[in-house]
Design a protein around this motif. Sequence first.
Motif, short mmCIF file in Angstrom:
data_model
loop_
_atom_site.label_atom_id
_atom_site.label_comp_id
_atom_site.label_asym_id
_atom_site.label_seq_id
_atom_site.Cartn_x
_atom_site.Cartn_y
_atom_site.Cartn_z
N ARG A 151 0.92 -1.17 -0.25
CA ARG A 151 -0.11 -0.03 -0.04
C ARG A 151 0.46 1.22 -0.08
N THR A 152 0.75 2.33 -0.67
CA THR A 152 1.00 3.29 -1.05
C THR A 152 0.37 4.76 -0.33
N PRO A 184 3.74 10.30 9.83
CA PRO A 184 1.86 10.45 8.92
C PRO A 184 2.41 10.64 7.38
N ASP A 185 3.06 10.72 6.77
CA ASP A 185 3.08 10.91 5.84
C ASP A 185 4.20 9.58 5.28
N ALA A 186 4.37 8.76 6.04
CA ALA A 186 5.08 7.45 5.30
C ALA A 186 4.00 6.41 5.05
N GLN A 187 4.69 5.70 4.13
CA GLN A 187 3.82 4.90 3.01
C GLN A 187 3.36 4.01 3.88
N ALA A 188 2.35 3.23 4.12
CA ALA A 188 1.29 2.10 4.56
C ALA A 188 2.81 0.83 4.22
N GLY A 189 3.19 0.75 3.63
CA GLY A 189 3.63 -0.43 2.40
C GLY A 189 4.88 -0.56 3.18
#
Length: 271
Positions: A151-152, A184-189
């Motif tokens: 997930r991006t 908070p802007d880190a990519q989930a994946g």
Amino acid sequence: MPELPEVEVCRLGISPHIQDQTITDIVVRQWQLRWPIPEEVKTITGQKVVSVKRRSKYLLIAFNTGTLVLHLGMSGTLRILPTKTQPVKHDHVDIHFDNGVMLKLNDPRRFGAVLWLPEHQDVDGILAKLGPEPLTEAFNGDYLADKAKNRTTAIKQFIMNNPIVVGVGNIYANESLFMAGIRPDAQAGKLSKKRLTLLVDCIKQVLEKAIAQGGTTLKDFTQSDGKPGYFAQELQIYGKAGKPCPKCQSPLMEIRQSGRSSVFCKSCQKK
């Protein structure tokens, strides 16, 4: 907008007054809220409350023949008042009980809801699309890591997505990510399972603390001028952009994500 902890505190506040009580009358002054109130709600007059539960931000009041679903929307409040209390502006629904009290829904913006699930069946899928409750064992590191694969989406939007997990509103997402040391802007994946497991633990801690604070600072749901919903909270970073980080004293940063404020510390939180 009342979030999961506020709704849970509301459930705890009203339950002792209506549990095992029988409805004697239902007064609807405004049938059009977020969705039209079904006329079937009138059929529960004479029935006894079996249970008062919560699913995400929905309150579920169960009877033998079905479940009454209440949602506070953006501005709604629920109060327990004597049945003879006169209505005021935006009092849309009064539910009278045989113990002399009524449950009153006041909703200035009319984004709340009063729905009926006959025989407890979620025929319109209102609840079916919701993810797990954050304070249950179903929400764990393995689960979140599996959902985050490839997930991006930014992690903040990811954990605020109700099909992923319910009840992590903007305030609690900010606070949980700060506690976990994740931007908070880190990519989930791209986050490791270890960091996502830590985030799950932090979400649970933040929500549990908020509910506990609500239980001590918002005790009375029986005053007509009361405002159940938000309550005093000991927030670490939310709403404090530009102020010193409580951990390292660096100025807190702010960005906008999907139109909402995200506050973080660029030193303590990493991608």
